[in-house]
Write an enzyme that holds these catalytic residues in place. Structure first.
Site, mmCIF file in Angstrom:
data_model
loop_
_atom_site.group_PDB
_atom_site.id
_atom_site.type_symbol
_atom_site.label_atom_id
_atom_site.label_comp_id
_atom_site.label_asym_id
_atom_site.label_seq_id
_atom_site.Cartn_x
_atom_site.Cartn_y
_atom_site.Cartn_z
ATOM 1 C CG ASP A 184 -1.932 1.119 1.200
ATOM 2 O OD1 ASP A 184 -2.135 1.718 0.120
ATOM 3 O OD2 ASP A 184 -2.522 1.403 2.253
ATOM 4 C CG ASP B 22 -3.774 4.303 -2.489
ATOM 5 O OD1 ASP B 22 -2.973 3.444 -2.090
ATOM 6 O OD2 ASP B 22 -4.857 4.533 -1.925
#
Ligand code: NAG
Ligand code: NAG
Ligand code: NAG
Ligand code: NAG
Ligand code: NAG
Ligand code: NAG
Ligand code: NAG
Ligand code: NAG
Ligand code: NAG
Length: 427
Positions: free
Chosen positions: A90, A323
């Site tokens: 992430d 992201d």
């Protein structure tokens, strides 16, 4: 999934001691791809990306990724204190955590559930079985993600290894309370964003977490650079597009996370390097380019989008997060609308869910479509890869998620605070 970490309201944080990151705005510049060297051996490149079966080739400092949950998430093996787990990769949050053995599971509104409901891929990290684990007393971990998931619990330090890159005494969360909608494969997450976004607080009671007792720390890759165990201060991601098949819980060989170089995928010669331009104001929490703004996410300027019919679609407020923990793109209303109108037949906005749905056999304008599961009648339904992320206002932040990242290698430099985007050869 939207695994962007939600920051505790920064609004009354004027007095909090944030790390001040200085950054000057620089014009985008083109780079030769060679500026970003490979993290792996030339022999591995020659084998080609498809020639590298999981676990059979040792690529120094390069983690092999897999997809889970219909390839909506990217996971890799993370070894902590000698125990190996699958963790989500992430770039939209900063903490590395593993669910702690004996944890309690809750639903997203906080009602207790059976541990199976949380869908972790293991019983959890057994801190007492790790010879290198050291507890961090009197502090707690407390994180919430953009999709409503949240976790809290104790904190510690341990040896963390990913793709052959190993750091010692890395601060990690070991949550014993989880509201998690797991994929039955992952047991935690590897956070790759900035220190100011970490989620450890100087209180034994995680419900008392606040900006006043926030204790930022170095995330995994920042520790690796400080400990001198990685050659270059950047990491690169190649996220392969998944297969359009339902029932996929785990899909091996779906990309690479390369530390200090580029991954073994074939690159195009088109590359651009842009500054991580936007920090966040400690007083308002809004995106800010002022010198006292703090970096949280990898937020760059995106001034417009190009696709058939896009000539007039530019954005005013360009703050956009890159992201890997978010599956889809969330772009300004007007961009999402213009883009989704280019499908043949056009994508339709569903008022209830706020999502653009498309026929699974629609003709796709650039970007892509993702399979969303099945409807009440068991038919496969498809949603557009680019969704409405809200109005183009200064306080709103847009997201380029996996749908965008499938097409490029993204290189995150934490020393120069720059993002290099290199186009991949069509695959
Ligand atoms: C991940 O770890 C498991 C269990 O230790 C191992 O079987 C597998 O080969 C590893 N995968 C990769 C890509 O290294
Ligand atoms: C990985 O690095 C070690 C130490 O530098 C070296 O001995 C080994 O050959 C490298 N392996 C690969 C596959 O590059
Ligand atoms: C959580 O469980 C409670 C009690 O069963 C229920 O009322 C609530 O709607 C659930 N929340 C979610 C988000 O499912
Ligand atoms: C943790 O808090 C307890 C009780 O307040 C205190 O006795 C102890 O010294 C603290 N430990 C550390 C390492 O700060
Ligand atoms: C936590 O707060 C106490 C009291 O203000 C302070 O003594 C201690 O050093 C703080 N601990 C950390 C890890 O910042
Ligand atoms: C995290 O902290 C907030 C306050 O900042 C609190 O409302 C919330 O309950 C905490 N979450 C957990 C899981 O403890
Ligand atoms: C999904 O699994 C069900 C039950 O095993 C099976 O009937 C169905 O054909 C599978 N669908 C696909 C696309 O593999
Ligand atoms: C967004 O980008 C455009 C084009 O580069 C620029 O003119 C504009 O000032 C930017 N907006 C903000 C708020 O920085
Ligand atoms: C596309 O799918 C829809 C419904 O799923 C169907 O009605 C239509 O005939 C299909 N179109 C083509 C060109 O196959």
């Amino acid at each position: 999934m939207v695994l962007t970490a939600v920051i505790l309201s920064l609004v009354c944080a004027a007095t909090a001691e944030f790390n001040v990151v200085r950054h000057v705005s620089k014009a985008p510049r083109s780079v030769e791809p060679a500026v970003v060297p490979a993290a792996h051996t030339p022999a591995a490149i020659e084998k080609g990306q498809s020639g590298i079966p999981a676990g059979t080739v040792s690529l120094n400092n390069t983690a092999i990724l897999e997809g889970s949950d219909l390839d909506q998430e990217y996971l890799t093996n993370v070894t902590i204190g000698g125990q190996t787990f699958k963790a989500i990769i992430d770039t939209g949050s900063s903490d590395t955590w593993l669910i702690k053995k004996g944890f309690n599971c809750f639903n997203l509104t906080g009602a207790p559930e059976s541990t199976e409901t949380c869908g972790f891929g293991s019983d959890g990290f057994d801190t007492s079985a790790s010879p290198t684990f050291k507890a961090f007393p009197n502090v707690s971990f407390n994180i919430s993600y953009g999709d409503g998931e949240f976790l809290s619990g104790p904190v510690g330090f341990d040896t963390v290894s990913v793709g052959g890159l190993s750091v010692t005494q890395q601060e990690i969360g070991t949550p014993d309370l989880a509201a998690w909608e797991g994929d039955t494969v992952n047991s935690g997450l590897l956070g790759l964003a900035f220190s100011s976004l970490t989620s450890v607080f100087n209180t034994t009671d995680p419900t008392k977490a606040s900006n006043e007792n926030h204790i930022p720390y170095d995330p995994f890759f920042f520790t690796a650079v400080k400990q001198g165990v990685v050659t270059n201060p950047f990491f690169s991601l190649a996220l392969n597009r998944g297969a359009l098949t339902v029932n996929t819980t785990e899909d091996p060989n779906l990309g690479f996370l390369a530390f200090g170089g580029t991954p073994p995928v074939t690159l195009d010669t088109t590359a651009v390097t842009v500054p991580i331009h936007w920090g966040y104001s400690a007083t308002t929490g809004d995106p800010s380019t002022k010198s006292n703004a703090v970096f949280l996410y990898y937020t760059v300027d995106v001034a417009g989008y190009t696709f058939p019919g896009s000539t007039s679609v530019t954005t005013k407020n360009n703050n956009t997060i890159v992201d890997s923990g978010t599956t889809l793109n969330y772009l300004p209303t007007k961009v999402a609308k213009a883009y989704n109108a280019q499908f043949v037949p056009k994508a339709k906005l569903d008022k209830d869910s706020g999502l653009y749905f498309v026929e699974c056999n629609a003709t796709v304008p650039a970007f892509s479509i993702l399979e969303a599961g099945t409807d009440d009648d068991g038919n496969i339904v498809c949603i557009s890869g680019t969704q409405d992320g809200g109005e183009d206002t200064p306080e709103n932040v847009f997201i380029l998620g996996d749908v965008f990242l499938h097409n490029v290698v993204s290189t995150f430099n934490i020393k120069t605070d720059e993002l290099t985007i290199t186009r991949r050869k069509k695959y």
